[in-house]
Design an enzyme around this catalytic site. Sequence first.
Site, PDB file in Angstrom:
ATOM      1  N   SER A  29       2.240  -0.281 -12.191  1.00 20.16           N
ATOM      2  CA  SER A  29       0.964   0.330 -12.569  1.00 20.16           C
ATOM      3  C   SER A  29      -0.186  -0.570 -12.141  1.00 20.16           C
ATOM      4  O   SER A  29      -0.006  -1.438 -11.280  1.00 20.16           O
ATOM      5  CB  SER A  29       0.950   0.590 -14.080  1.00 20.16           C
ATOM      6  OG  SER A  29      -0.150   1.398 -14.428  1.00 20.16           O
ATOM      7  N   ASN A  30      -1.357  -0.367 -12.694  1.00 16.19           N
ATOM      8  CA  ASN A  30      -2.529  -1.185 -12.355  1.00 16.19           C
ATOM      9  C   ASN A  30      -3.414  -1.331 -13.588  1.00 16.19           C
ATOM     10  O   ASN A  30      -3.119  -0.777 -14.637  1.00 16.19           O
ATOM     11  CB  ASN A  30      -3.287  -0.554 -11.178  1.00 16.19           C
ATOM     12  CG  ASN A  30      -3.794   0.831 -11.517  1.00 16.19           C
ATOM     13  OD1 ASN A  30      -4.656   1.001 -12.374  1.00 16.19           O
ATOM     14  ND2 ASN A  30      -3.233   1.845 -10.863  1.00 16.19           N
TER      15      ASN A  30
END
Length: 219
Positions: A29-30
Amino acid sequence: FTTGALAGKRVVITAGPTREALDPVRYISNHSSGKMGYALARAAQEAGAEVTLISGPVHLPAPDRVTLVSVVSATDMLAAALATLEHCDLFIASAAVADYRPATIAEQKIKKAGDEIQLTLVKNPDIVATIAQHKNRPFTVGFAAETNDVDAYARAKLERKNLDMIIANDVSRQDIGFGADDNAVTLYSKHGSTEFTVMNKALLARQLLAAIAIQLAVL
Ligand code: C5P
């Protein structure tokens, strides 16, 4: 910004990160916080729009009087976005969609073994570009988070993704953008560009929607 500037308009906004599973317990993810997208959803609702917020996993309360569709992966987000297409006048893509996802999701937890592990990633669909390709497309606005050559990259993305507008910010700056409460952006359309100096994301959302509403009104 007049209340009612978006009265009767159906607005769909994507926000937050996507999460791409590797196995039942891990993901890629980020750091997107979702703050800009949630601020836009709130401001659009206050301007009289009927708002659907398609959100990846974030730690933010659902805005009042907004339809929240919670999703996890880019694939889920695309499906949710396509489902709104027939009832959408304005689509704003503020989500930080993962560009790639693991080619396969292991059914069981991947066990620790050798010193190295190889992951194969495959490209995710481009959600905003997919929406912008449709025959009865809504007015489509994207974001561009850049660390350099902001102007050139933003204009290139506006063209390539067939967008009506793109909102660019310089994410190499610590004080604005990802996770911050403030942001400073430049809004590009085929007519030119407008700069918005550093301000609170709630205020910026109202100013951006005012600029977008003017374009929508002249269509
Ligand atoms: O190409 P890039 O990721 O920089 O483009 C950013 C814009 O495209 C944002 O509006 C983002 O929400 C959107 N996007 C998308 N689907 C993707 C990748 C980006 O909708 N898979």
